[in-house]
Design a protein around this motif. Sequence first.
Motif, short mmCIF file in Angstrom:
data_model
loop_
_atom_site.label_atom_id
_atom_site.label_comp_id
_atom_site.label_asym_id
_atom_site.label_seq_id
_atom_site.Cartn_x
_atom_site.Cartn_y
_atom_site.Cartn_z
N ARG A 3 0.81 -1.22 0.00
CA ARG A 3 0.00 0.00 0.00
C ARG A 3 0.84 1.26 0.00
O ARG A 3 0.37 2.31 -0.41
N ASN A 4 2.05 1.15 0.48
CA ASN A 4 2.91 2.33 0.58
C ASN A 4 3.86 2.48 -0.60
O ASN A 4 4.71 3.37 -0.58
N LEU A 5 3.73 1.63 -1.60
CA LEU A 5 4.63 1.72 -2.76
C LEU A 5 4.19 2.82 -3.71
O LEU A 5 3.00 3.04 -3.94
N HIS A 6 5.18 3.50 -4.26
CA HIS A 6 4.97 4.56 -5.23
C HIS A 6 5.69 4.19 -6.52
O HIS A 6 6.47 3.24 -6.56
N VAL A 10 9.05 1.04 -7.86
CA VAL A 10 8.92 -0.12 -8.75
C VAL A 10 9.27 0.16 -10.21
O VAL A 10 9.34 -0.75 -11.01
N MET A 11 9.50 1.41 -10.56
CA MET A 11 9.69 1.76 -11.96
C MET A 11 11.02 1.26 -12.52
O MET A 11 11.99 1.07 -11.80
N ILE A 12 11.03 1.08 -13.81
CA ILE A 12 12.26 0.78 -14.55
C ILE A 12 12.95 2.12 -14.77
O ILE A 12 12.33 3.08 -15.25
N VAL A 79 2.56 9.52 -15.05
CA VAL A 79 2.50 9.66 -13.59
C VAL A 79 3.81 10.28 -13.13
O VAL A 79 4.78 10.39 -13.90
N ASN A 80 3.85 10.67 -11.86
CA ASN A 80 5.11 11.16 -11.31
C ASN A 80 5.64 10.15 -10.30
O ASN A 80 4.98 9.18 -9.98
N ARG A 81 6.82 10.40 -9.79
CA ARG A 81 7.49 9.43 -8.91
C ARG A 81 6.71 9.15 -7.63
O ARG A 81 6.88 8.12 -7.01
N ASP A 82 5.83 10.07 -7.22
CA ASP A 82 5.08 9.91 -5.97
C ASP A 82 3.69 9.29 -6.15
O ASP A 82 2.96 9.13 -5.18
N THR A 83 3.33 8.96 -7.40
CA THR A 83 2.02 8.36 -7.64
C THR A 83 1.99 6.98 -6.99
O THR A 83 2.90 6.17 -7.17
N HIS A 84 0.91 6.71 -6.24
CA HIS A 84 0.76 5.43 -5.55
C HIS A 84 0.57 4.30 -6.56
O HIS A 84 -0.10 4.46 -7.58
N LEU A 85 1.14 3.15 -6.25
CA LEU A 85 1.03 1.97 -7.09
C LEU A 85 -0.44 1.59 -7.31
O LEU A 85 -0.82 1.17 -8.40
#
Length: 126
Positions: A3-6, A10-12, A79-85
Motif C-alpha cells: 500500500r505504501n509503494l509509489h 517499482v519503476m524501470i 505519472v510522477n514518482r510519488d504516484t501510488h502503485l
Amino acid sequence: MIRNLHAQDVMITEVVVSAPQDLVAAANLKMVRANIGGVPVVKDEKLIGLITHRDILLAGGEALKLKVEDLMSKDLVVVNRDTHLKDISKIMANTGYQRIPVVEEDRLIGLITQSCIIRAVADYLD
C-alpha cells in the motif's frame, strides 16, 4: 507493505527510448532486441510520445519505412514518482495500457509496466 509503494519504488529506470526522427524499423529492432513491447519517444530529454509493437502492426507493412513520430501516440497518460502503485494499477486496469511513463517536469525518469506491478505484488506475497 504494498500500500505504501509509489512509482519510484517499482519503476524501470534504465528505459530503452527512441527519437522521433528514428525510422520505425529501428525502433522495432530496439524492442525486439530488448524483448519489450514499446518504447517512449524522447526529444531534447523531454517525453513526447510512445510507440508500441501494436502501433507498428496496425499500421501495416509500410510502417517500417516511416518515422517514429508518424506512428507514435502523443496523448499519453503519465505519472510522477510519488504516484501510488494502487492509482497506477487502476489506470492500467481502466485503460488497458501496459506501460505508463514516469515523468518529472516533462522529462522521462522511468517507466511502469505491467511486469513492474506483478513483481511488486509477488514480492508482497512472499
